[in-house]
Every structure is written in structure tokens, then in C-alpha cells.
Design a protein around this motif. Structure first.
Motif, PDB file in Angstrom:
ATOM      1  N   LEU A   1      -6.523  -3.087  -5.166  1.00 59.98           N
ATOM      2  CA  LEU A   1      -6.629  -2.591  -3.796  1.00 59.98           C
ATOM      3  C   LEU A   1      -7.811  -3.233  -3.069  1.00 59.98           C
ATOM      4  N   SER A   2      -8.892  -3.473  -3.790  1.00 61.72           N
ATOM      5  CA  SER A   2     -10.052  -4.147  -3.199  1.00 61.72           C
ATOM      6  C   SER A   2      -9.707  -5.571  -2.793  1.00 61.72           C
TER       7      SER A   2
ATOM      8  N   SER B   1     -12.288   2.939   0.689  1.00 61.14           N
ATOM      9  CA  SER B   1     -11.861   3.742  -0.454  1.00 61.14           C
ATOM     10  C   SER B   1     -11.875   2.938  -1.751  1.00 61.14           C
ATOM     11  N   ALA B   2     -11.386   1.713  -1.697  1.00 66.57           N
ATOM     12  CA  ALA B   2     -11.158   0.940  -2.914  1.00 66.57           C
ATOM     13  C   ALA B   2     -12.414   0.293  -3.496  1.00 66.57           C
TER      14      ALA B   2
ATOM     15  N   PRO C   1      -7.834   0.027  -8.582  1.00 67.31           N
ATOM     16  CA  PRO C   1      -8.842  -0.103  -7.524  1.00 67.31           C
ATOM     17  C   PRO C   1      -9.276  -1.553  -7.290  1.00 67.31           C
TER      18      PRO C   1
ATOM     19  N   ARG D   1     -14.598   2.603  -5.706  1.00 67.48           N
ATOM     20  CA  ARG D   1     -13.892   2.963  -6.940  1.00 67.48           C
ATOM     21  C   ARG D   1     -13.758   1.770  -7.878  1.00 67.48           C
TER      22      ARG D   1
ATOM     23  N   SER E   1      -7.614  -5.399   0.313  1.00 68.39           N
ATOM     24  CA  SER E   1      -8.480  -5.093   1.443  1.00 68.39           C
ATOM     25  C   SER E   1      -9.282  -6.318   1.876  1.00 68.39           C
TER      26      SER E   1
ATOM     27  N   THR F   1       0.823  -1.212   0.000  1.00 71.13           N
ATOM     28  CA  THR F   1       0.000   0.000   0.000  1.00 71.13           C
ATOM     29  C   THR F   1       0.858   1.263   0.000  1.00 71.13           C
TER      30      THR F   1
END
Length: 110
Positions: A92-93, A76-77, A89, A80, A96, A21
Motif C-alpha cells: 500500500l505504501s 495510513s500505510a 502495508p 504501518r 501511495s 485499493t
């Protein structure tokens, strides 16, 4: 109490997520000059890193910090990723979701 093997695996996962990250935020800034990218990547990376440090040293609230980082990243991810359908994104998802599962499971078992 979490076993040493589990603690080591959790701290390693947290450190890897911290590097991904924070590194991603720095790359986002370098490519586009996006200050929010470096700020968000740095903050989430710091939370993961601090969580990993606390887990590795047997201090309280390490798993919770890493779980918090996953929640912040996901908040956040996920929207998006759904809206933009772009690789960053979505990646990042996935990070997460991995963190939410890993640290959520560890917290539930503690």
C-alpha cells in the motif's frame, strides 16, 4: 492544459489504483472481517475512481482528487509499513508513493 495522451495515462493510473485499493479492502474484509479495511479501501478507491473519471472527462479537480487519495492512503500505510514490516502495508505504501509521484508531478506541471 494536460494533453490527451497524458490525460489518458493519468485516468488509467487512477482507475487501476481505484481497483487495487477497493479490491484490497474487500479482500481484507473477506479474510479477517475487518470493517476498517473495507471502509478505507472503499473510500480511497472511490476517490481514485472519481479522480480518474474527472480526468478522463476533462473536468476540473480530477488530478487533485487522485492526489488526495494518495495522501490519505500514504498517511495510513507508511506508518504501518514502518512499524509492522508486513507485505500488505508495504504494498500500500508503494501504491501511495506511485500515486503521490504521478499525480503530484501532473499537478505541478499543470
Amino acid at each position: 492544459m494536460v494533453s490527451k495522451t497524458t490525460s489518458s495515462a493519468l485516468s488509467n493510473a487512477s482507475f487501476v489504483l481505484a481497483a487495487l485499493t477497493a479490491g484490497g479492502g474487500a479482500i481484507g474484509y473477506a479474510k479477517t472481517g475487518s470493517v476498517p479495511s473495507i471502509a478505507a479501501g472503499g473510500l480511497v478507491g472511490l476517490l481514485y475512481g472519481l479522480g480518474g473519471y474527472r480526468i478522463a472527462n476533462g473536468q476540473p479537480y480530477g488530478v487533485e482528487l487522485s492526489l488526495l487519495a494518495s495522501v490519505v492512503l500514504g498517511a495510513s500505510a507508511f506508518p504501518r509499513a514502518i512499524r509492522l514490516r508486513k507485505p500488505v502495508p508495504i504494498f500500500l505504501s508503494i501504491l501511495s508513493a506511485y500515486g503521490l509521484f504521478t499525480f503530484g508531478t501532473a499537478l505541478r506541471r499543470a
